[in-house]
Design a protein around this motif. Structure first.
Motif, PDB file in Angstrom:
ATOM      1  N   ARG A 160      -8.290 -15.461 -22.769  1.00 27.39           N
ATOM      2  CA  ARG A 160      -7.538 -14.557 -23.648  1.00 27.39           C
ATOM      3  C   ARG A 160      -6.035 -14.721 -23.454  1.00 27.39           C
ATOM      4  O   ARG A 160      -5.267 -14.777 -24.413  1.00 27.39           O
ATOM      5  CB  ARG A 160      -7.916 -13.100 -23.347  1.00 27.39           C
ATOM      6  N   LEU A 161      -5.637 -14.800 -22.192  1.00 29.73           N
ATOM      7  CA  LEU A 161      -4.212 -14.837 -21.883  1.00 29.73           C
ATOM      8  C   LEU A 161      -3.566 -16.155 -22.320  1.00 29.73           C
ATOM      9  O   LEU A 161      -2.376 -16.188 -22.654  1.00 29.73           O
ATOM     10  CB  LEU A 161      -4.009 -14.614 -20.383  1.00 29.73           C
ATOM     11  N   LEU A 162      -4.326 -17.236 -22.323  1.00 28.70           N
ATOM     12  CA  LEU A 162      -3.783 -18.508 -22.798  1.00 28.70           C
ATOM     13  C   LEU A 162      -3.447 -18.468 -24.282  1.00 28.70           C
ATOM     14  O   LEU A 162      -2.698 -19.316 -24.778  1.00 28.70           O
ATOM     15  CB  LEU A 162      -4.768 -19.645 -22.517  1.00 28.70           C
ATOM     16  N   ALA A 163      -4.014 -17.492 -24.980  1.00 30.63           N
ATOM     17  CA  ALA A 163      -3.707 -17.307 -26.405  1.00 30.63           C
ATOM     18  C   ALA A 163      -2.840 -16.074 -26.639  1.00 30.63           C
ATOM     19  O   ALA A 163      -2.724 -15.601 -27.778  1.00 30.63           O
ATOM     20  CB  ALA A 163      -5.005 -17.188 -27.198  1.00 30.63           C
ATOM     21  N   ASP A 164      -2.233 -15.557 -25.593  1.00 31.36           N
ATOM     22  CA  ASP A 164      -1.398 -14.361 -25.700  1.00 31.36           C
ATOM     23  C   ASP A 164      -0.199 -14.644 -26.609  1.00 31.36           C
ATOM     24  O   ASP A 164       0.333 -15.758 -26.625  1.00 31.36           O
ATOM     25  CB  ASP A 164      -0.898 -13.965 -24.306  1.00 31.36           C
ATOM     26  N   PRO A 165       0.249 -13.662 -27.368  1.00 35.00           N
ATOM     27  CA  PRO A 165       1.425 -13.875 -28.228  1.00 35.00           C
ATOM     28  C   PRO A 165       2.706 -14.166 -27.455  1.00 35.00           C
ATOM     29  O   PRO A 165       3.636 -14.772 -28.003  1.00 35.00           O
ATOM     30  CB  PRO A 165       1.555 -12.552 -29.002  1.00 35.00           C
ATOM     31  N   GLU A 166       2.738 -13.757 -26.190  1.00 39.47           N
ATOM     32  CA  GLU A 166       3.979 -13.897 -25.417  1.00 39.47           C
ATOM     33  C   GLU A 166       3.974 -15.179 -24.588  1.00 39.47           C
ATOM     34  O   GLU A 166       3.020 -15.474 -23.864  1.00 39.47           O
ATOM     35  CB  GLU A 166       4.167 -12.693 -24.486  1.00 39.47           C
ATOM     36  N   ARG A 167       5.077 -15.923 -24.675  1.00 40.30           N
ATOM     37  CA  ARG A 167       5.192 -17.205 -23.976  1.00 40.30           C
ATOM     38  C   ARG A 167       4.946 -17.076 -22.477  1.00 40.30           C
ATOM     39  O   ARG A 167       4.186 -17.857 -21.887  1.00 40.30           O
ATOM     40  CB  ARG A 167       6.597 -17.768 -24.200  1.00 40.30           C
ATOM     41  N   GLU A 168       5.594 -16.110 -21.826  1.00 40.01           N
ATOM     42  CA  GLU A 168       5.499 -15.994 -20.370  1.00 40.01           C
ATOM     43  C   GLU A 168       4.080 -15.664 -19.936  1.00 40.01           C
ATOM     44  O   GLU A 168       3.624 -16.122 -18.883  1.00 40.01           O
ATOM     45  CB  GLU A 168       6.482 -14.949 -19.852  1.00 40.01           C
ATOM     46  N   ALA A 169       3.364 -14.895 -20.740  1.00 44.29           N
ATOM     47  CA  ALA A 169       1.973 -14.588 -20.409  1.00 44.29           C
ATOM     48  C   ALA A 169       1.128 -15.860 -20.453  1.00 44.29           C
ATOM     49  O   ALA A 169       0.279 -16.082 -19.582  1.00 44.29           O
ATOM     50  CB  ALA A 169       1.416 -13.548 -21.377  1.00 44.29           C
ATOM     51  N   ARG A 170       1.353 -16.698 -21.450  1.00 41.96           N
ATOM     52  CA  ARG A 170       0.604 -17.960 -21.547  1.00 41.96           C
ATOM     53  C   ARG A 170       0.940 -18.876 -20.376  1.00 41.96           C
ATOM     54  O   ARG A 170       0.058 -19.529 -19.804  1.00 41.96           O
ATOM     55  CB  ARG A 170       0.900 -18.656 -22.878  1.00 41.96           C
ATOM     56  N   ARG A 171       2.209 -18.924 -20.007  1.00 45.39           N
ATOM     57  CA  ARG A 171       2.603 -19.768 -18.875  1.00 45.39           C
ATOM     58  C   ARG A 171       1.965 -19.283 -17.581  1.00 45.39           C
ATOM     59  O   ARG A 171       1.445 -20.076 -16.786  1.00 45.39           O
ATOM     60  CB  ARG A 171       4.131 -19.778 -18.727  1.00 45.39           C
ATOM     61  N   MET A 172       1.996 -17.971 -17.360  1.00 42.04           N
ATOM     62  CA  MET A 172       1.395 -17.407 -16.159  1.00 42.04           C
ATOM     63  C   MET A 172      -0.117 -17.620 -16.151  1.00 42.04           C
ATOM     64  O   MET A 172      -0.714 -17.825 -15.089  1.00 42.04           O
ATOM     65  CB  MET A 172       1.723 -15.921 -16.057  1.00 42.04           C
ATOM     66  N   GLU A 196       6.164 -23.626 -27.321  1.00 43.78           N
ATOM     67  CA  GLU A 196       7.009 -23.520 -26.133  1.00 43.78           C
ATOM     68  C   GLU A 196       6.712 -24.650 -25.143  1.00 43.78           C
ATOM     69  O   GLU A 196       5.616 -24.722 -24.584  1.00 43.78           O
ATOM     70  CB  GLU A 196       6.789 -22.174 -25.443  1.00 43.78           C
ATOM     71  N   PRO A 197       7.677 -25.549 -24.900  1.00 43.06           N
ATOM     72  CA  PRO A 197       7.440 -26.655 -23.956  1.00 43.06           C
ATOM     73  C   PRO A 197       7.117 -26.170 -22.552  1.00 43.06           C
ATOM     74  O   PRO A 197       6.411 -26.841 -21.806  1.00 43.06           O
ATOM     75  CB  PRO A 197       8.760 -27.440 -23.998  1.00 43.06           C
ATOM     76  N   GLU A 198       7.633 -24.988 -22.192  1.00 39.97           N
ATOM     77  CA  GLU A 198       7.356 -24.439 -20.866  1.00 39.97           C
ATOM     78  C   GLU A 198       5.866 -24.185 -20.680  1.00 39.97           C
ATOM     79  O   GLU A 198       5.303 -24.416 -19.599  1.00 39.97           O
ATOM     80  CB  GLU A 198       8.124 -23.116 -20.725  1.00 39.97           C
ATOM     81  N   VAL A 199       5.220 -23.714 -21.735  1.00 43.95           N
ATOM     82  CA  VAL A 199       3.785 -23.442 -21.677  1.00 43.95           C
ATOM     83  C   VAL A 199       3.010 -24.747 -21.601  1.00 43.95           C
ATOM     84  O   VAL A 199       2.081 -24.902 -20.793  1.00 43.95           O
ATOM     85  CB  VAL A 199       3.331 -22.623 -22.904  1.00 43.95           C
ATOM     86  N   LEU A 200       3.383 -25.698 -22.432  1.00 45.14           N
ATOM     87  CA  LEU A 200       2.702 -26.994 -22.407  1.00 45.14           C
ATOM     88  C   LEU A 200       2.857 -27.657 -21.041  1.00 45.14           C
ATOM     89  O   LEU A 200       1.897 -28.212 -20.498  1.00 45.14           O
ATOM     90  CB  LEU A 200       3.278 -27.905 -23.497  1.00 45.14           C
ATOM     91  N   GLY A 201       4.052 -27.590 -20.481  1.00 46.01           N
ATOM     92  CA  GLY A 201       4.277 -28.179 -19.161  1.00 46.01           C
ATOM     93  C   GLY A 201       3.407 -27.530 -18.109  1.00 46.01           C
ATOM     94  O   GLY A 201       2.840 -28.207 -17.248  1.00 46.01           O
ATOM     95  N   ALA A 202       3.280 -26.195 -18.167  1.00 49.23           N
ATOM     96  CA  ALA A 202       2.431 -25.490 -17.211  1.00 49.23           C
ATOM     97  C   ALA A 202       0.975 -25.889 -17.374  1.00 49.23           C
ATOM     98  O   ALA A 202       0.231 -26.006 -16.384  1.00 49.23           O
ATOM     99  CB  ALA A 202       2.585 -23.982 -17.384  1.00 49.23           C
ATOM    100  N   CYS A 203       0.552 -26.115 -18.616  1.00 48.41           N
ATOM    101  CA  CYS A 203      -0.840 -26.523 -18.860  1.00 48.41           C
ATOM    102  C   CYS A 203      -1.104 -27.936 -18.338  1.00 48.41           C
ATOM    103  O   CYS A 203      -2.135 -28.192 -17.704  1.00 48.41           O
ATOM    104  CB  CYS A 203      -1.161 -26.439 -20.349  1.00 48.41           C
ATOM    105  N   PHE A 204      -0.186 -28.862 -18.603  1.00 47.88           N
ATOM    106  CA  PHE A 204      -0.353 -30.219 -18.084  1.00 47.88           C
ATOM    107  C   PHE A 204      -0.353 -30.208 -16.551  1.00 47.88           C
ATOM    108  O   PHE A 204      -1.181 -30.878 -15.917  1.00 47.88           O
ATOM    109  CB  PHE A 204       0.786 -31.117 -18.582  1.00 47.88           C
ATOM    110  N   ALA A 205       0.565 -29.458 -15.970  1.00 47.76           N
ATOM    111  CA  ALA A 205       0.637 -29.382 -14.503  1.00 47.76           C
ATOM    112  C   ALA A 205      -0.632 -28.774 -13.937  1.00 47.76           C
ATOM    113  O   ALA A 205      -1.142 -29.212 -12.891  1.00 47.76           O
ATOM    114  CB  ALA A 205       1.861 -28.568 -14.073  1.00 47.76           C
ATOM    115  N   ALA A 206      -1.164 -27.750 -14.604  1.00 43.42           N
ATOM    116  CA  ALA A 206      -2.396 -27.119 -14.128  1.00 43.42           C
ATOM    117  C   ALA A 206      -3.569 -28.082 -14.189  1.00 43.42           C
ATOM    118  O   ALA A 206      -4.419 -28.102 -13.286  1.00 43.42           O
ATOM    119  CB  ALA A 206      -2.696 -25.873 -14.969  1.00 43.42           C
ATOM    120  N   LEU A 207      -3.628 -28.890 -15.237  1.00 40.83           N
ATOM    121  CA  LEU A 207      -4.689 -29.901 -15.322  1.00 40.83           C
ATOM    122  C   LEU A 207      -4.638 -30.849 -14.131  1.00 40.83           C
ATOM    123  O   LEU A 207      -5.673 -31.129 -13.498  1.00 40.83           O
ATOM    124  CB  LEU A 207      -4.546 -30.708 -16.617  1.00 40.83           C
TER     125      LEU A 207
END
Length: 324
Positions: free
Chosen positions: A145-157, A185-196
């Motif tokens: 759910r949070l990965l689809a949150d409207p807020e960028r910081e929530a998705r990054r977290m 948001e590149p910050e979110v994409l970067g966090a997702c790639f790093a998490a992978l």
């Protein structure tokens, strides 16, 4: 004004009472503060509890959270109480899963100039991490759910929490879906790639490298920086190939990602570019090395490499001065 003065007085009394946070008087003051009307006072008490990892306040903290969830914009503007309670209960490893589940879905729009702003973004992210820390069976559902949150910081977290979960079977598909769906948001994409890469570098490395060849510059940059941040095996070779195959703006990010690897092999490659590459690429390498300008030896090596060029590095003097 009087209300603000009472709050200030309460904060001052609390500060005086907790000079020895383990003393009985301090514990009494903290218990009283947790029931205060002002969430600033409650938040100050929670900071003391966290700083000194004080136990025995769990019931009072839960009561403060429940109060803050009732008419929350009035009782807890900015979510100060709720954030403090989640942080404290998680730090103290208290069994508070139901509270965390309530917090991870809480949305609190508050009026701001021109509209409203959700003040519960950090709360949702912290609660998600608390669920992960407890290995709660619903944690990955909430993270989806949070990965689809409207807020960028929530998705990054959320991406950070997926990485912390260690759950490869559930986490990898969620992150791939988030990346494939795209994110502005590149910050979110970067966090997702790093998490992978943090979850399963061996099996997701190819997926991340694949995005270095994409058309969307934001995605390309996010993938490159994730490789630099996580430093998986093969990252230098992949980033070198990327840098040497493009003339686009992301090449600068690729050079920075190489510098982020923090290995002698990576730095030697950048120094080689300073010594031998066309000026544009050499300037990019100097800029990337500038991240470590405090390392005098590396800066000296860069200047030496530039001086060895056919023109003595005349075309690189400005870059050297600015970045090293």
């Amino acid at each position: 004004m009087a209300k603000r003065d009472r709050t200030l007085e309460a904060l001052e009394r609390l500060a005086e009472a907790v000079t020895d946070p383990h003393a009985p008087a301090a514990r009494a003051a903290l218990s009283k503060a947790l029931g205060a009307r002002s969430n600033l006072v409650v938040a100050a008490a929670l900071e003391v509890i966290c700083e000194h990892e004080l136990s025995g306040f769990e019931a009072s903290m839960r009561a403060a959270f429940d109060k803050a969830m009732t008419d929350p914009v009035r009782t807890d503007p900015g979510c100060r109480t709720k954030v403090g309670v989640v942080k404290a209960l998680d730090l103290l490893s208290e069994p508070a899963d139901e509270l965390f589940l309530a917090a991870v879905r809480h949305v609190q729009p508050e009026p701001v100039w021109g509209g409203s702003q959700d003040s519960a973004v950090a709360l949702r992210g912290m609660a998600a991490m608390a669920l992960v820390n407890r290995r709660n069976p619903e944690a990955m559902i909430e993270l989806a759910r949070l990965l689809a949150d409207p807020e960028r910081e929530a998705r990054r977290m959320a991406a950070d929490a997926v990485a912390a979960s260690g759950d490869v079977a559930a986490g990898v598909p969620l992150l791939i879906l988030r990346i494939r769906a795209g994110d502005p948001e590149p910050e979110v994409l970067g966090a997702c790639f790093a998490a992978l890469l943090a979850l399963d570098a061996a099996d997701t490395f190819g997926f991340v490298v694949e995005h270095l060849r994409g058309r969307d510059e934001l995605v390309v940059e996010a993938a490159a920086l994730a490789l630099g941040q996580e430093r998986p095996a093969g990252a230098l070779a992949a980033l070198r190939a990327f840098v040497e195959s493009t003339l686009l703006e992301p090449r600068r990010v690729g050079l920075l990602a190489i510098a982020m690897l923090r290995t002698e092999e990576a730095w030697a490659y950048l120094l080689e570019l300073v010594a031998e590459a066309p000026e544009g690429l050499a300037r990019g390498a100097i800029e990337a090395l500038g991240v470590y300008r405090e390392l005098g030896d590396l800066a000296a090596r860069a200047r030496e490499a530039a001086a060895g060029r056919a023109d003595g590095g005349a075309g690189l003097e400005r870059s050297l001065a600015e970045h090293l």
